[in-house]
Design a protein around this motif. Structure first.
Motif, PDB file in Angstrom:
ATOM      1  N   ARG A 165       0.531  -1.177   0.127  1.00 26.62           N
ATOM      2  CA  ARG A 165       0.097  -0.081  -0.601  1.00 26.62           C
ATOM      3  C   ARG A 165       0.988   1.303  -0.233  1.00 26.62           C
ATOM      4  N   ASN A 166       1.773   1.305   0.585  1.00 26.17           N
ATOM      5  CA  ASN A 166       2.452   2.321   1.057  1.00 26.17           C
ATOM      6  C   ASN A 166       3.837   2.646  -0.713  1.00 26.17           C
ATOM      7  N   ALA A 167       3.959   1.262  -1.223  1.00 20.82           N
ATOM      8  CA  ALA A 167       4.293   1.700  -2.800  1.00 20.82           C
ATOM      9  C   ALA A 167       3.278   1.958  -3.414  1.00 20.82           C
ATOM     10  N   ASP A 169       1.091   4.173  -2.291  1.00 20.79           N
ATOM     11  CA  ASP A 169       1.066   5.656  -2.003  1.00 20.79           C
ATOM     12  C   ASP A 169       2.290   6.206  -3.244  1.00 20.79           C
ATOM     13  N   ALA A 170       3.032   6.024  -2.681  1.00 20.60           N
ATOM     14  CA  ALA A 170       4.414   6.375  -3.672  1.00 20.60           C
ATOM     15  C   ALA A 170       4.720   7.152  -5.328  1.00 20.60           C
ATOM     16  N   LEU A 171       3.875   5.461  -5.923  1.00 25.25           N
ATOM     17  CA  LEU A 171       3.278   5.827  -7.092  1.00 25.25           C
ATOM     18  C   LEU A 171       2.275   6.450  -7.461  1.00 25.25           C
ATOM     19  N   GLN A 211      10.450  -3.360  -3.969  1.00 29.97           N
ATOM     20  CA  GLN A 211      10.898  -2.354  -4.721  1.00 29.97           C
ATOM     21  C   GLN A 211      10.397  -1.404  -5.603  1.00 29.97           C
ATOM     22  N   ASP A 212       9.860  -0.368  -5.572  1.00 31.83           N
ATOM     23  CA  ASP A 212       8.933   0.691  -6.438  1.00 31.83           C
ATOM     24  C   ASP A 212       9.931   1.435  -7.071  1.00 31.83           C
ATOM     25  N   ASN A 213       9.263   1.870  -7.934  1.00 29.31           N
ATOM     26  CA  ASN A 213      10.160   3.487  -8.908  1.00 29.31           C
ATOM     27  C   ASN A 213       9.683   4.396  -8.463  1.00 29.31           C
ATOM     28  N   PHE A 270       2.917   6.971  14.050  1.00 32.24           N
ATOM     29  CA  PHE A 270       2.313   8.170  13.331  1.00 32.24           C
ATOM     30  C   PHE A 270       3.732   8.892  13.096  1.00 32.24           C
ATOM     31  N   PHE A 271       4.388   8.248  12.441  1.00 33.55           N
ATOM     32  CA  PHE A 271       5.763   8.972  11.251  1.00 33.55           C
ATOM     33  C   PHE A 271       5.251   9.812  10.104  1.00 33.55           C
ATOM     34  N   SER A 272       4.777  10.270   9.329  1.00 34.63           N
ATOM     35  CA  SER A 272       3.989   9.895   8.569  1.00 34.63           C
ATOM     36  C   SER A 272       4.728  11.296   7.758  1.00 34.63           C
ATOM     37  N   THR A 273       4.547  11.051   6.281  1.00 34.98           N
ATOM     38  CA  THR A 273       4.731  12.552   5.123  1.00 34.98           C
ATOM     39  C   THR A 273       3.529  12.447   4.760  1.00 34.98           C
ATOM     40  N   LYS A 274       2.674  11.885   4.905  1.00 33.28           N
ATOM     41  CA  LYS A 274       1.152  11.472   3.826  1.00 33.28           C
ATOM     42  C   LYS A 274      -0.021  13.269   4.572  1.00 33.28           C
ATOM     43  N   ARG A 275      -0.403  13.560   3.642  1.00 36.25           N
ATOM     44  CA  ARG A 275      -1.338  14.411   4.219  1.00 36.25           C
ATOM     45  C   ARG A 275      -2.816  14.483   4.057  1.00 36.25           C
ATOM     46  N   ASP A 303      -6.084  10.002   6.183  1.00 36.23           N
ATOM     47  CA  ASP A 303      -6.159   8.079   7.096  1.00 36.23           C
ATOM     48  C   ASP A 303      -4.948   7.789   7.137  1.00 36.23           C
ATOM     49  N   SER A 304      -3.857   7.985   6.666  1.00 36.34           N
ATOM     50  CA  SER A 304      -2.606   7.701   7.194  1.00 36.34           C
ATOM     51  C   SER A 304      -2.174   8.451   8.834  1.00 36.34           C
ATOM     52  N   MET A 305      -2.187   7.093   9.428  1.00 40.70           N
ATOM     53  CA  MET A 305      -1.770   7.750  10.543  1.00 40.70           C
ATOM     54  C   MET A 305      -0.384   7.336  10.663  1.00 40.70           C
ATOM     55  N   GLY A 306      -0.029   6.774  10.374  1.00 43.27           N
ATOM     56  CA  GLY A 306       1.652   6.561  10.525  1.00 43.27           C
ATOM     57  C   GLY A 306       2.272   6.216  11.753  1.00 43.27           C
ATOM     58  N   LEU A 307       1.573   4.680  11.228  1.00 41.55           N
ATOM     59  CA  LEU A 307       1.305   3.327  12.030  1.00 41.55           C
ATOM     60  C   LEU A 307       1.759   2.328  10.910  1.00 41.55           C
ATOM     61  N   GLY A 308       1.381   2.413  10.399  1.00 40.65           N
ATOM     62  CA  GLY A 308       2.103   0.966   9.369  1.00 40.65           C
ATOM     63  C   GLY A 308       3.157   0.400   9.308  1.00 40.65           C
ATOM     64  N   LEU A 309       4.365   0.677   9.097  1.00 44.93           N
ATOM     65  CA  LEU A 309       5.366   0.624   9.384  1.00 44.93           C
ATOM     66  C   LEU A 309       5.648   0.120  10.899  1.00 44.93           C
ATOM     67  N   SER A 310       5.327   0.900  11.703  1.00 41.76           N
ATOM     68  CA  SER A 310       5.585   0.879  12.490  1.00 41.76           C
ATOM     69  C   SER A 310       4.837  -0.565  12.926  1.00 41.76           C
TER      70      SER A 310
HETATM   71  P1  ADP Z   1       1.299   5.915   6.389  1.00 35.58           P
HETATM   72  O1  ADP Z   1       1.216   4.912   5.329  1.00 35.58           O
HETATM   73  O2  ADP Z   1       0.152   6.113   7.293  1.00 35.58           O
HETATM   74  O3  ADP Z   1       1.599   7.627   6.217  1.00 35.58           O
HETATM   75  P2  ADP Z   1       3.832   4.571   7.005  1.00 35.58           P
HETATM   76  O4  ADP Z   1       3.444   3.811   8.646  1.00 35.58           O
HETATM   77  O5  ADP Z   1       3.043   3.060   6.625  1.00 35.58           O
HETATM   78  O6  ADP Z   1       2.407   5.484   7.262  1.00 35.58           O
HETATM   79  O7  ADP Z   1       4.735   5.313   6.407  1.00 35.58           O
HETATM   80  C1  ADP Z   1       5.495   6.144   7.408  1.00 35.58           C
HETATM   81  C2  ADP Z   1       5.700   6.538   5.896  1.00 35.58           C
HETATM   82  O8  ADP Z   1       7.295   6.174   5.480  1.00 35.58           O
HETATM   83  C3  ADP Z   1       5.143   7.102   4.809  1.00 35.58           C
HETATM   84  O9  ADP Z   1       4.211   9.248   5.273  1.00 35.58           O
HETATM   85  C4  ADP Z   1       6.472   8.334   4.130  1.00 35.58           C
HETATM   86  O10 ADP Z   1       6.558   8.571   3.358  1.00 35.58           O
HETATM   87  C5  ADP Z   1       7.130   6.581   3.855  1.00 35.58           C
HETATM   88  N1  ADP Z   1       6.828   5.840   3.166  1.00 35.58           N
HETATM   89  C6  ADP Z   1       6.795   4.581   3.230  1.00 35.58           C
HETATM   90  N2  ADP Z   1       7.000   3.173   1.989  1.00 35.58           N
HETATM   91  C7  ADP Z   1       7.085   4.227   1.243  1.00 35.58           C
HETATM   92  C8  ADP Z   1       7.412   4.162  -0.385  1.00 35.58           C
HETATM   93  N3  ADP Z   1       7.595   3.114  -0.987  1.00 35.58           N
HETATM   94  N4  ADP Z   1       8.269   4.688  -0.742  1.00 35.58           N
HETATM   95  C9  ADP Z   1       8.276   6.556  -0.266  1.00 35.58           C
HETATM   96  N5  ADP Z   1       7.937   6.397   1.052  1.00 35.58           N
HETATM   97  C10 ADP Z   1       7.550   5.300   1.732  1.00 35.58           C
END
Ligand code: ADP
Length: 618
Positions: A515-517, A519-521, A545-547, A563-568, A571-578
């Protein structure tokens, strides 16, 4: 600075001991000397009596002679006719005979004027006859009617002698004086045979008899000038001046005894015990000088014996004190050791108590941590669940679209089937029904995936098919993938990989990463996701890997923070990766992030390979 042989604090005691030792040695030496002197004194007293006795005997042997002369008729006749040569010759011969028989020095008779009228030495050149002796005390004493006694040097002969005189009476009238001269030379010579020295001093303290001739005519006390003139007048001695004895009185022992230091001719001094015996009958005193070297030797012997004895006593005392000190030190050391032991035991007890307290605190801490961990675990589960619901929320539109599409198709197919049924085209109806059945299957699969995703996963690790998990995740995101026209490039081996995980949770991790990939694409031209694996011993690494734009380097350290997120979007809570990282750790897996050199992000999920293969994936 050199160290002292004796410790400084011991100096007063050592000084006192030395003082005591010296005093003790002095007392012992003194005692030894006194004892020897007492022995010498006892022997000396006895010998002194013998010497005095010999003197008395010598004198008394001749004391009768004046009386014999006084009674002799020839003498008396001569005194009656002093000018008669016949009578004089007769008297002379008589005196000569008696003198020879008695052994006296000489016998002579004086008339009342003090002139010698007859003498035993009438034949000799130095005859007394015709000489006047009025100056002699023995004449003067006899002249007044007393027997005379006098020691002196013969004025005519020059020989010393003891003169005894007696007045001669004729019918109570003094007619003449009988005199005997006794020589004491033989007596003096006999004294010289003894080892000691004998001195006889007259009433004027002038030594006139002495075994050592050097001491003769010496005075025991200074002679006053008046006495000197008396001596001169009486012509008692030829000497007119009487030097003091060369004596230093060391110490008096008693009234009649003293220790003398007597100098010899060479000036060497010798110690003598000097004993005095008064001879009242002569008005003389006799002195006996005994060599007191033995007293000095006794004193030295006492010193030679005393020093080693004292040294032995001190050594014994020292050894005893040392031993006592050692015992005391040992006891003190033992006490100290016991004290140290007690302190140590106390310290051990204290430390044990401290440790027990620390242990208790640690146990409490562990309990608190365990409780916190349990809470964290529960929270994590809650978060996972919340994240899943969030994903579901996000996916809701896509899912709706996904379900609406077959629903709309089914609706069209149903309508179409009704028309075909009315036209009796059963074959076409059959075809429609098949399509509807396919669509229903597809919808069922979607809902089944959703259900399984929404369900709380268990904690049981088991072998999970990596490809099945990937397929399930991709399927859930299929709608988005197609919408964004993302090219999914799966570079996977033909054989399936089995990893140790919980299927739902692995699926959840994969969905998060995909899903993050996606989002990035978003908005990217030619979006692409490459999925590949790498095997290293017991580990299987799955790389996504994504481009897309990749991850900014300053975001990398905080990427897995909750809760680290760069998304605006909301719904993005910055929880996915943690959450994904937490799940990965839960199953011994690792999750890392990085950028590709050509751009784009790369996530690696390092999984533990399962030894068993089991088709358990739902
Ligand atoms: P969220 O998706 O809610 O922001 P995540 O914990 O899933 O929270 O991701 C944290 C941050 O990691 C994202 O806000 C984004 O900045 C960065 N990120 C995650 N996956 C990618 C990716 N494939 N390419 C670029 N940035 C990514």
């Amino acid at each position: 600075m050199s160290r002292l042989l004796i410790p400084r604090r011991r100096l007063p005691l050592t000084g006192l001991l030395l003082l005591l030792s010296s005093a003790m040695l002095w007392l012992i030496m003194n005692w030894a000397e006194r004892t020897e002197l007492a022995r010498l004194q006892a022997a000396g007293s006895h010998r002194l009596e013998i010497y005095a006795g010999s003197l008395r005997n010598t004198v008394s042997r001749y004391s009768y002679l004046p009386r014999v002369l006084a009674l002799n008729q020839e003498v008396r006749d001569l005194l009656a006719h002093p000018q008669d040569p016949t009578l004089q010759a007769r008297a002379n011969r008589y005196l000569e005979t008696i003198n020879q028989e008695a052994g006296s020095a000489s016998l002579f008779v004086l008339d009342i004027d003090g002139t010698a009228i007859a003498s035993s030495n009438w034949r000799e050149a130095g005859s007394y006859i015709g000489n006047h002796y009025t100056f002699r005390p023995y004449y003067q004493q006899a002249r007044v009617g007393r027997p005379g006694r006098f020691y002196g040097i013969g004025t005519t002969t020059g020989q010393a002698g003891y003169f005894l005189s007696l007045p001669i009476y004729q019918q109570r009238a003094l007619i003449g004086i009988a005199v005997v001269k006794v020589s004491l030379d033989a007596l003096e010579a006999s004294w010289k045979a003894g080892a000691e020295q004998v001195l006889v001093a007259d009433h004027q303290h002038i030594v006139f008899l002495a075994t050592d001739t050097r001491l003769k005519m010496r005075a025991l006390q200074p002679v006053p000038p008046a006495v000197q003139s008396v001596i001169r007048d009486s012509r008692q001695y030829t000497a007119t001046h009487f030097p003091a004895l060369p004596v230093h009185i060391d110490r008096p022992v008693d009234v009649n005894t003293a220790v003398w230091q007597l100098s010899d001719a060479n000036g060497q001094t010798q110690q003598f015990l000097t004993q005095r015996l008064p001879l009242p009958e002569f008005d003389w005193q006799m002195l006996l000088l005994t060599d007191a070297a033995s007293a000095r030797r006794a004193s030295h012997a006492a010193l030679y014996a005393g020093v080693p004895t004292l040294a032995a006593i001190y050594f014994g005392l020292f050894a005893y004190l040392q031993r006592r000190r050692r015992i005391r030190d040992n006891l003190a050391a033992k006490a100290l050791l016991e004290q140290a032991n007690n302190v140590l035991e106390q310290k051990v007890a204290d430390r044990t108590q401290d440790l027990q307290q620390i242990n208790q605190a640690l146990s409490d801490e562990i309990r608190v941590r365990q409780h916190a961990e349990a809470e964290l675990h529960a929270t994590q589960n809650e978060l996972i669940q919340a994240a899943k619901l969030a994903v579901l929320g996000q996916m809701a539109a896509g899912i709706t679209h996904e379900l609406n599409q077959p629903l709309a198709a089914m609706r069209t197919l149903t309508d179409n089937a009704q028309t075909l049924l009315a036209r009796q085209q059963s074959a076409a109806v059959q075809s429609n029904l098949n399509l509807i059945a396919n669509l229903t299957d597809r919808m069922g699969r979607i809902t089944s995936q959703l259900r399984s995703f929404a369900r709380r996963g268990g904690d049981d690790a088991r072998p999970v098919s990596l490809q099945a998990s990937l397929s399930a995740a991709l399927m859930l995101l299929d709608q988005r993938i197609r919408q964004q026209q993302v090219d999914i490039d799966m570079i996977l081996p033909r054989d399936d990989y089995w990893v140790v995980f919980e299927p739902i949770k692995l699926e959840q991790v994969l969905i998060n990463l995909l899903r993050n990939a996606l989002d990035a694409l978003q908005g990217r031209a030619d979006p692409r996701i490459v999925i590949r694996t790498q095997v290293h011993e017991t580990q299987i690494t799955l790389m996504l890997q994504d481009n897309g734009p990749g991850i900014e380097s300053n975001h990398l350290p905080r990427l897995f923070d909750p809760f680290f997120s760069t998304k605006r979007d909301h719904d993005s809570m910055g929880l996915g990766l943690s959450i994904s990282l937490a799940i990965a750790h839960e199953f011994g897996a690792e999750l890392t992030a990085g950028n590709l050199p050509e751009g784009g992000a790369c996530f690696s999920l390092i999984l533990q390979a399962s030894p068993q293969k089991e088709a358990t994936h739902a």
